[in-house]
Design a protein around this motif. Structure first.
Motif, short mmCIF file in Angstrom:
data_model
loop_
_atom_site.label_atom_id
_atom_site.label_comp_id
_atom_site.label_asym_id
_atom_site.label_seq_id
_atom_site.Cartn_x
_atom_site.Cartn_y
_atom_site.Cartn_z
N LEU A 37 30.75 52.25 35.65
CA LEU A 37 30.23 53.23 36.61
C LEU A 37 30.98 53.20 37.94
CD1 LEU A 37 26.40 52.62 36.06
CD2 LEU A 37 27.74 54.58 35.25
N LEU A 38 31.37 52.01 38.39
CA LEU A 38 31.92 51.87 39.73
C LEU A 38 33.42 51.62 39.77
CD1 LEU A 38 29.05 49.75 41.28
CD2 LEU A 38 29.47 52.20 41.52
N GLY A 39 33.97 51.20 38.65
CA GLY A 39 35.41 51.04 38.54
C GLY A 39 36.06 50.28 39.68
N ASP A 40 37.04 50.90 40.33
CA ASP A 40 37.84 50.20 41.32
C ASP A 40 37.23 50.20 42.72
OD1 ASP A 40 38.31 52.88 41.60
OD2 ASP A 40 40.49 52.70 41.66
N ARG A 41 35.97 50.60 42.85
CA ARG A 41 35.29 50.44 44.15
C ARG A 41 34.98 48.96 44.39
NH1 ARG A 41 30.46 54.36 45.41
NH2 ARG A 41 30.87 53.48 47.46
N ILE A 42 35.01 48.17 43.30
CA ILE A 42 34.71 46.75 43.37
C ILE A 42 35.86 45.97 42.73
CG2 ILE A 42 33.13 44.94 42.58
CD1 ILE A 42 30.90 46.99 42.74
N ALA A 43 36.24 44.87 43.36
CA ALA A 43 37.22 43.97 42.76
C ALA A 43 36.44 42.99 41.88
CB ALA A 43 37.98 43.21 43.85
N TRP A 44 36.74 42.98 40.59
CA TRP A 44 36.00 42.19 39.61
C TRP A 44 36.73 40.90 39.30
CZ3 TRP A 44 31.42 44.54 38.52
CH2 TRP A 44 31.32 45.90 38.81
N HIS A 45 36.01 39.77 39.32
CA HIS A 45 36.61 38.47 39.02
C HIS A 45 35.66 37.66 38.15
CE1 HIS A 45 39.29 39.28 42.42
NE2 HIS A 45 38.21 39.57 43.10
N GLU A 46 36.22 36.79 37.33
CA GLU A 46 35.43 35.82 36.59
C GLU A 46 36.09 34.46 36.74
OE1 GLU A 46 33.35 34.87 32.26
OE2 GLU A 46 34.34 36.81 32.57
N VAL A 47 35.28 33.46 37.02
CA VAL A 47 35.77 32.10 37.20
C VAL A 47 35.03 31.21 36.21
CG1 VAL A 47 35.94 30.15 38.79
CG2 VAL A 47 36.26 32.49 39.64
N ASN A 48 35.79 30.53 35.36
CA ASN A 48 35.21 29.56 34.44
C ASN A 48 35.09 28.24 35.20
OD1 ASN A 48 34.94 27.46 32.47
ND2 ASN A 48 35.63 28.90 30.92
N VAL A 49 33.86 27.75 35.34
CA VAL A 49 33.65 26.55 36.15
C VAL A 49 34.36 25.32 35.57
CG1 VAL A 49 31.49 27.41 37.11
CG2 VAL A 49 31.43 25.99 35.06
N ALA A 50 34.60 25.30 34.27
CA ALA A 50 35.28 24.16 33.65
C ALA A 50 36.77 24.14 33.97
CB ALA A 50 35.09 24.18 32.13
N THR A 51 37.38 25.31 34.11
CA THR A 51 38.81 25.36 34.37
C THR A 51 39.13 25.52 35.86
OG1 THR A 51 38.87 27.75 33.95
CG2 THR A 51 39.33 26.28 32.08
N ALA A 52 38.12 25.82 36.67
CA ALA A 52 38.32 25.95 38.12
C ALA A 52 37.21 25.21 38.87
CB ALA A 52 38.36 27.42 38.50
N PRO A 53 37.10 23.89 38.64
CA PRO A 53 35.99 23.15 39.25
C PRO A 53 36.05 23.11 40.78
CG PRO A 53 37.54 21.64 38.21
CD PRO A 53 37.95 23.03 37.83
N ASP A 54 37.24 23.06 41.36
CA ASP A 54 37.34 23.01 42.82
C ASP A 54 36.84 24.31 43.45
OD1 ASP A 54 38.37 20.47 42.66
OD2 ASP A 54 40.46 21.10 42.83
N GLU A 55 37.26 25.44 42.89
CA GLU A 55 36.82 26.74 43.40
C GLU A 55 35.31 26.89 43.25
OE1 GLU A 55 37.42 31.53 42.62
OE2 GLU A 55 38.84 30.13 41.73
N SER A 56 34.80 26.45 42.09
CA SER A 56 33.35 26.54 41.84
C SER A 56 32.57 25.67 42.81
CB SER A 56 33.06 26.13 40.40
OG SER A 56 33.77 26.95 39.50
#
Length: 91
Positions: free
Chosen positions: A30-49
């Motif tokens: 519905l919103l497409g590029d009005r929002i920047a979409w990200h997914e972070v896997n907590v196991a592979t990016a523990p510092d960011e999480s």
């Protein structure tokens, strides 16, 4: 330029994360590029999480263009809940 960013913090074997991902896909359609979409896997990016203060998956964070957090939800939000949160964050 996206008006908001939305990040899903997930983990590989999280059934609730899959449900949240489905809701996000509906909203993205519905919103497409009005929002920047990200997914972070907590196991592979523990510092960011850890920096984001993630305590459980799934967690969805909506931030403004300035990077300031406008909404955080742990658990499985429905599509209507996501749309309401995004609309509120856009105000």
């Amino acid at each position: 330029m996206p008006e908001l960013s939305l990040t899903l913090y997930s983990s590989s074997f999280c059934g609730a994360c899959a449900s949240t991902r489905q809701s996000l896909e509906q909203v993205e359609a519905l919103l497409g590029d009005r929002i920047a979409w990200h997914e972070v896997n907590v196991a592979t990016a523990p510092d960011e999480s850890e920096r984001a203060g993630i305590l459980a998956t799934p967690t969805v964070i909506i931030a403004g263009p300035d990077g300031e957090e406008r909404m955080r939800a742990a658990g499985v939000p429905t599509t209507p809940q996501l749309l309401a949160a995004i609309a509120s964050a856009l105000e």
